[in-house]
Scaffold this active site. Structure first.
Site, PDB file in Angstrom:
ATOM      1  N   ALA A 141      -4.367  -2.766   0.358  1.00 17.70           N
ATOM      2  CA  ALA A 141      -4.664  -1.509   1.059  1.00 17.70           C
ATOM      3  C   ALA A 141      -5.481  -1.757   2.326  1.00 17.70           C
ATOM      4  CB  ALA A 141      -5.407  -0.564   0.121  1.00 17.70           C
TER       5      ALA A 141
ATOM      6  N   GLY B 121       0.040  -1.756  -7.277  1.00 18.18           N
ATOM      7  CA  GLY B 121      -0.223  -1.311  -5.908  1.00 18.18           C
ATOM      8  C   GLY B 121      -0.909  -2.418  -5.110  1.00 18.18           C
ATOM      9  N   GLY B 122      -0.588  -2.521  -3.830  1.00 18.27           N
ATOM     10  CA  GLY B 122      -1.256  -3.498  -2.965  1.00 18.27           C
ATOM     11  C   GLY B 122      -0.960  -4.918  -3.387  1.00 18.27           C
ATOM     12  N   ASP B 123      -2.005  -5.696  -3.576  1.00 20.51           N
ATOM     13  CA  ASP B 123      -1.889  -7.073  -4.049  1.00 20.51           C
ATOM     14  C   ASP B 123      -2.380  -7.129  -5.492  1.00 20.51           C
ATOM     15  OD1 ASP B 123      -1.707 -10.134  -3.162  1.00 20.51           O
ATOM     16  OD2 ASP B 123      -3.410  -9.858  -4.506  1.00 20.51           O
TER      17      ASP B 123
ATOM     18  N   LYS C  29      -2.760   4.945 -14.618  1.00 15.97           N
ATOM     19  CA  LYS C  29      -3.982   4.352 -14.110  1.00 15.97           C
ATOM     20  C   LYS C  29      -4.548   5.098 -12.926  1.00 15.97           C
ATOM     21  CE  LYS C  29      -5.117  -0.375 -14.932  1.00 15.97           C
ATOM     22  NZ  LYS C  29      -4.883  -1.671 -14.335  1.00 15.97           N
TER      23      LYS C  29
ATOM     24  N   PRO D  25       0.789  -1.234   0.000  1.00 11.28           N
ATOM     25  CA  PRO D  25       0.000   0.000   0.000  1.00 11.28           C
ATOM     26  C   PRO D  25       0.823   1.288   0.000  1.00 11.28           C
ATOM     27  CG  PRO D  25      -0.036  -1.008   2.183  1.00 11.28           C
ATOM     28  CD  PRO D  25       0.747  -1.934   1.295  1.00 11.28           C
TER      29      PRO D  25
ATOM     30  N   MET E  56     -11.815   2.099  -3.957  1.00 13.41           N
ATOM     31  CA  MET E  56     -12.248   2.995  -5.036  1.00 13.41           C
ATOM     32  C   MET E  56     -13.619   3.595  -4.754  1.00 13.41           C
ATOM     33  SD  MET E  56     -10.925   0.763  -8.293  1.00 13.41           S
ATOM     34  CE  MET E  56     -11.308  -0.839  -7.590  1.00 13.41           C
TER      35      MET E  56
ATOM     36  N   ASP F 106       2.275   1.128 -11.864  1.00  8.72           N
ATOM     37  CA  ASP F 106       1.023   1.880 -11.853  1.00  8.72           C
ATOM     38  C   ASP F 106       1.117   3.101 -10.961  1.00  8.72           C
ATOM     39  OD1 ASP F 106      -0.258   0.086 -13.450  1.00  8.72           O
ATOM     40  OD2 ASP F 106      -1.391  -0.879 -11.846  1.00  8.72           O
TER      41      ASP F 106
END
Ligand code: SAH
Length: 273
Positions: free
Chosen positions: A133, A102-104, A71, A26, A188, A49
């Site tokens: 995240a 980002g993240g997983d 993105k 994250p 999101m 990204d």
């Protein structure tokens, strides 16, 4: 970016190179897995990204090519198709690719779609998981995702708008999400927060249900804005919360008051309490 317009004249290797899809976590670079950090250090071409933090990108060797493929919401530097096409062309030219997400990679990151395309084209690939995240926000904001007193069910959903003809709708299973004794984490969802809160209340969730936004989770300027389903949309406006931020809803959010401040002394915590 001119990448797409450039005539990419790659050769074709006897055997395609491997694409590694790695989760960058994250934000805090210390949350990279050892495996992802090793892949970063060994990389020669890195495609990353918008959500990959600068501190993580800084770990890429200066000799490697770094390609920002964008993105941000509504601002894709390269389309998803072009990113996939570029990875395939690089791999076929014998260039190993590190695709950082980002993240997983398998949590709302379209990682599944990317490796499906690689598989369909016979490109070898590897996926390295990352801290998502939700997990970063939970640990750094003091909001356990599950807790026996509050939640035995954990749901990750996207609050992204979907086009339906001319209309933009949040198409979620509201009766399921409005149930008590669970934690709902929404990715999101900053732009659709008012719709989310009002739909949950319309489907029976108590207006007093604790709810929080964790903005820039695990980064030095992380902020947590905590309230209830009733108050959070206004608090988000007042405190000008912006993406990337994650919405957390359910009884576990009430633990933030006790666990949040102690956890990361530098972070800002705002609540209506
Ligand atoms: N694959 C990513 C999610 C991609 S979807 C993951 O596993 O984390 C993008 C959404 O993730 C953002 O809109 C936001 O809701 C969330 N997000 C990503 N990084 C974040 C961060 N540092 N803080 C808060 N939310 C974040």
């Amino acid at each position: 970016m001119s990448l797409l317009n450039e005539p990419l004249q790659f050769g074709v290797a006897a055997r395609p190179a491997r694409v590694t899809l790695a989760g960058a976590g994250p934000g805090d670079p210390e949350l990279l897995t050892v495996k992802a950090a090793n892949a970063l250090r060994a990389a020669s071409v890195v495609l990353y990204d918008h959500l990959v933090s600068k501190a993580v990108i800084d770990l890429v060797p200066s000799t490697a090519s770094r390609l920002y493929v964008g993105k941000e919401a509504g601002n894709h530097t390269l389309s998803q198709e072009s990113i996939i096409e570029l990875m395939i062309r690089l791999a076929r030219a014998g260039r190993p690719v590190l695709r950082l997400k980002g993240g997983d990679p398998y949590v709302f990151g379209r990682g599944g779609e990317e490796v499906q395309a690689l598989a369909a084209h016979g490109i070898p690939f590897e996926v390295i998981p990352g801290i998502s995240a939700a997990q970063g926000a939970a640990a750094y904001a003091g909001i356990p995702l599950t807790h026996r007193d509050h939640a035995r069910t954990l749901v990750f959903v996207t609050g992204h708008l979907r086009s339906e003809g001319a209309e933009r709708v949040v198409d979620l299973d509201w009766p399921m999400l409005a149930r008590p004794h669970q934690t709902v984490v929404i990715y999101m969802g900053v732009g659709t927060l008012p719709v989310i809160c009002s739909q949950l209340m319309a489907h029976g969730a108590s207006p007093e249900t604790p709810a929080a936004l964790v903005e820039r989770a695990t980064l030095p300027d992380q902020r947590t804005v905590a309230g209830t389903l009733q108050t959070l949309p206004t608090l988000a406006l007042v405190h000008d919360v912006r993406p990337p931020a994650i919405i957390m809803i359910g009884g576990v959010v009430s633990l933030h008051e006790q666990l949040g401040a102690i956890n990361v002394p530098g972070t800002v915590s705002l609540s209506d309490g």
